[in-house]
Design an enzyme around this catalytic site. Structure first.
Site, PDB file in Angstrom:
ATOM      1  N   GLU A   1      34.144  47.246  47.053  1.00  0.00           N
ATOM      2  CA  GLU A   1      34.804  47.594  45.793  1.00  0.00           C
ATOM      3  C   GLU A   1      34.079  48.696  45.037  1.00  0.00           C
ATOM      4  O   GLU A   1      34.710  49.602  44.511  1.00  0.00           O
ATOM      5  CB  GLU A   1      34.882  46.360  44.881  1.00  0.00           C
ATOM      6  CG  GLU A   1      35.885  45.344  45.320  1.00  0.00           C
ATOM      7  CD  GLU A   1      35.861  44.123  44.411  1.00  0.00           C
ATOM      8  OE1 GLU A   1      36.870  43.854  43.779  1.00  0.00           O
ATOM      9  OE2 GLU A   1      34.809  43.442  44.351  1.00  0.00           O
TER      10      GLU A   1
ATOM     11  N   LYS B   1      41.725  45.068  37.008  1.00  0.00           N
ATOM     12  CA  LYS B   1      41.427  43.662  36.754  1.00  0.00           C
ATOM     13  C   LYS B   1      42.751  42.992  36.400  1.00  0.00           C
ATOM     14  O   LYS B   1      43.657  43.656  35.906  1.00  0.00           O
ATOM     15  CB  LYS B   1      40.450  43.563  35.588  1.00  0.00           C
ATOM     16  CG  LYS B   1      39.654  42.275  35.618  1.00  0.00           C
ATOM     17  CD  LYS B   1      38.361  42.410  34.889  1.00  0.00           C
ATOM     18  CE  LYS B   1      37.508  41.179  35.052  1.00  0.00           C
ATOM     19  NZ  LYS B   1      36.790  41.147  36.342  1.00  0.00           N
TER      20      LYS B   1
HETATM   21  C1  F6R Z   1      36.972  41.180  43.027  1.00  0.00           C
HETATM   22  C2  F6R Z   1      37.945  40.725  42.056  1.00  0.00           C
HETATM   23  C3  F6R Z   1      39.281  40.292  42.549  1.00  0.00           C
HETATM   24  C4  F6R Z   1      39.727  39.043  41.778  1.00  0.00           C
HETATM   25  C5  F6R Z   1      41.152  38.626  42.178  1.00  0.00           C
HETATM   26  C6  F6R Z   1      41.558  37.363  41.443  1.00  0.00           C
HETATM   27  O1  F6R Z   1      35.775  41.559  42.411  1.00  0.00           O
HETATM   28  O2  F6R Z   1      37.692  40.703  40.878  1.00  0.00           O
HETATM   29  O3  F6R Z   1      39.286  40.058  43.930  1.00  0.00           O
HETATM   30  O4  F6R Z   1      38.829  38.012  42.054  1.00  0.00           O
HETATM   31  O5  F6R Z   1      42.034  39.656  41.864  1.00  0.00           O
HETATM   32  O6  F6R Z   1      41.500  37.563  40.061  1.00  0.00           O
HETATM   33  P1  F6R Z   1      41.406  36.368  39.036  1.00  0.00           P
HETATM   34  O7  F6R Z   1      40.081  35.719  39.234  1.00  0.00           O
HETATM   35  O8  F6R Z   1      41.545  37.017  37.692  1.00  0.00           O
HETATM   36  O9  F6R Z   1      42.536  35.447  39.364  1.00  0.00           O
END
Ligand code: F6R
Length: 606
Positions: free
Chosen positions: A483, A601
């Site tokens: 990433e 994010k």
């Molecule tokens: C990697 C990352 C993503 C999230 C994924 C789930 O660093 O941040 O792989 O983990 O998109 O996101 P959440 O935890 O917000 O459901």
């Protein structure tokens, strides 16, 4: 996955809107824009680039008006162009909207509007709504009814904010399957995709539910249900996050700050009320089968869970990636699914929840963002209390989720009589030592890890390997590396190596091994065999070890030395060191660490 913001104020809002956009930028950073009602009419400025880049060109601060909307985009429909950026005008320039989500029936709606003479200037799904509302206004004659009638025609997911020349003191906003919150202050009210946008100004927040819409003025707001358009009263919650935790606090990047937050966030995870841990643990007993589900990093959190339940509770709990869950698992009401999500908004995870709920399964979750959709959708939710995670890549949230999982697995182990209460209780001390060890490693090893990264950041191909619980740790560490550095890092079980991937190993391939201390002898010995396999092909090896372990130190080209305490929690120490290693590698490469290319994010689209 796109951030929307709107402010109604008693004073000019362009600077505040810009600040909220900067605070939301981690949700998308291809392009951004702003619309303000300026005495007589609405003006829009938008362009491609980061918020700072666009602001340098468009000079948002010079826009006038006390009511406005803004958007930062992560492209889904239509390329990264100025015309595809939000806000979008209606054809008559009387309505302007910003949108997060996907309007799945936009082609059909657009085709219909085109036959009526409407013109479209972008490739987005969003623009259809601005014209739909123009059409509905011509029929209804008032904005609120036109807004609701237009919303009724939409399918898909959306959080929309709109301003109009016809009611220039009001922001209209609506939510379905994409997050939307209201911030309330004295003479200034906010609407936004999340509380980070306005947390520096107010903590008083209302979380909107699906199919609710809101009309916000500077000193008043009304929330109504779409189905009957009746006004409802909703609780104002006081968000505990504060401005300081949402800021960088002297660190050069949020990623580094959030890695260094971990001693503190782990302690918060250890203070989750016992009854919340027990409620979820009991579901593993009451139901015939349980699953752990997440996606991306949280899938690797779920995988860690599989090993913990096996070790401490003698129970096989499969971990499934949320995007595969609906097609793979024949869910039924005798099952329980535990979900993990930092944002609480991830589309794939929400669809996996929907699949489980439709089949009558029990659902629970560990979530970071209070009031998020997932926290409201599951039967039981633990808020992990890690504070805002701003960097697009997840670090502190994932480690805290693992600590909460550890506590759940220990409790399930006690309930199943697989371990004694005493064994479980002894972990309280181990967890305390663990949070101290994180602090020690971060403070003492940062310089060393930074040096190592500067020696290796030219390496394009990496294998990250581990066995047992070190395998999901290797996978998560490889994801971090990819990433932030854009280098190829493949995570795999160390035992899998000789079954194919070994063909790639030569003097240009670097391998990073995650492995236990010597005392955990079976796992240690078998990982050592994989290290030998790499060395025999002239591959370069970096590995974790303790100061005392001469045997492995002789084999390694580079050593990552960690304190030899607390063997059970060593995998998490190694994960944190790997986070730092990825960070410093990316720093050395001069990359955009907090906002890696192509990522956002909170991935609220499927
Ligand atoms: C990697 C990352 C993503 C999230 C994924 C789930 O660093 O941040 O792989 O983990 O998109 O996101 P959440 O935890 O917000 O459901």
């Amino acid at each position: 996955m796109c951030g929307i913001s709107a402010i109604a104020s008693h004073k000019p809002v362009s600077d505040q809107l810009l600040m909220t956009l900067q605070n939301l930028e981690y949700r998308g950073y291809d392009s951004c824009g702003m619309a303000l009602f300026d005495d007589e009419k609405i003006s829009v400025r938008k362009n491609v680039g980061s918020v700072d880049e666009v602001n340098a060109v468009e000079k948002f601060s010079t826009m006038n008006g006390t009511l406005g909307i803004a958007h930062t985009r992560w492209a889904t429909h239509g390329g990264v162009t100025q015309s595809n950026s939000h806000p979008h005008f209606s054809n008559d320039n009387n309505f302007v909207i910003v949108h997060n989500g996907i309007i799945s029936n936009y082609q059909q709606l657009q085709a219909n509007l085109v036959t009526k003479g409407y013109k479209f200037f972008s490739d987005t799904d969003t623009e259809v709504f601005s014209n739909l509302i123009q059409e509905e206004y011509e029929a209804a004659g008032d904005v609120e009814n036109a807004f609701c009638n237009a919303i009724d025609k939409l399918e898909g997911s959306f959080a929309i904010a709109m301003i109009t020349n016809y009611q220039p003191d009001t922001i209209f906003a609506v939510k379905k399957d994409s997050p939307l919150v209201i911030g309330i202050n004295d003479g200034v009210n906010y609407v936004s995709s999340d509380i980070n946008a306005f947390i520096s100004e107010t903590r008083d927040t209302i979380i909107l539910d699906d199919f609710e819409y809101v009309m916000v003025k500077k000193d008043d707001y009304k929330i109504k249900k779409l189905e009957n358009r009746n006004e409802i009263t909703k609780q104002v919650i006081q968000v505990q996050w504060d401005r300081q935790t949402a800021q960088m606090g002297g660190f050069s990047h949020y990623m580094l700050k959030e890695i260094f937050d971990q001693p503190h966030t782990v302690r918060s995870a250890l203070h989750i009320p016992r009854d919340q841990i027990n409620t979820i643990a009991q579901k593993f007993i009451d139901k015939e089968q349980s699953f752990c589900v997440g996606v991306g990093t949280t899938y690797y959190v779920a995988m860690v869970g599989t090993y913990l339940f096996s070790d401490y509770a003698g129970l096989y709990v499969p971990s499934i990636s949320a995007d595969e869950f609906p097609t793979l698992i024949p869910v039924n009401d005798k099952q329980h699914v535990l979900y993990f999500s930092q944002s609480g908004e991830t589309y794939d995870t929400r669809m996996a929840i929907r699949a489980a709920k439709n089949a009558g399964a029990a659902t629970s979750a560990v979530v970071n963002v209070v009031g998020s959709s997932i926290s409201q959708e599951v039967d039981d939710c633990i808020f992990q209390g890690s504070g805002p995670e701003i960097c697009v890549v997840s670090t502190k949230a994932a480690v805290s989720q693992m600590i909460i999982l550890w506590q759940i697995a220990l409790e399930v182990g006690v309930l199943r009589k697989h371990i004694s209460r005493k064994t479980a209780d002894e972990f309280q001390d181990k967890f305390q030592i663990f949070s101290d060890t994180i602090e020690q490693v971060l403070n003492e090893e940062s310089g060393f890890i930074r040096n190592l990264a500067s020696q290796t950041s030219h390496i394009n191909n990496w294998l990250f390997m581990g066995k047992g619980i070190y395998y999901p740790i290797a996978l998560e560490s490889a994801l971090k590396m990819k990433e932030v550095t854009y280098l190829h890092a493949e995570g795999l079980p160390a035992g899998f190596l000789k079954h194919g991937t070994l063909a790639m190993v030569d003097e240009n391939m670097y391998s990073l091994f995650f492995l236990p201390f010597k005392s955990d002898s079976d796992l240690y010995r078998s990982t050592l065999m994989s290290i030998e396999e790499v060395k025999a092909r002239n591959g370069k090896v970096i590995g974790f070890c303790s100061e005392e372990d001469e045997e492995i130190r002789k084999l390694l080209d580079h050593q990552l030395i960690i304190p030899a305490s607390n063997p059970e929690l060593t995998p998490l120490i190694q994960l944190i060191v790997a986070q730092l290693f990825s960070y410093y590698s990316a720093l050395n490469l001069g990359l955009n660490i907090d906002k890696p290319r192509n990522l956002a994010k909170s991935v609220t689209v499927g």
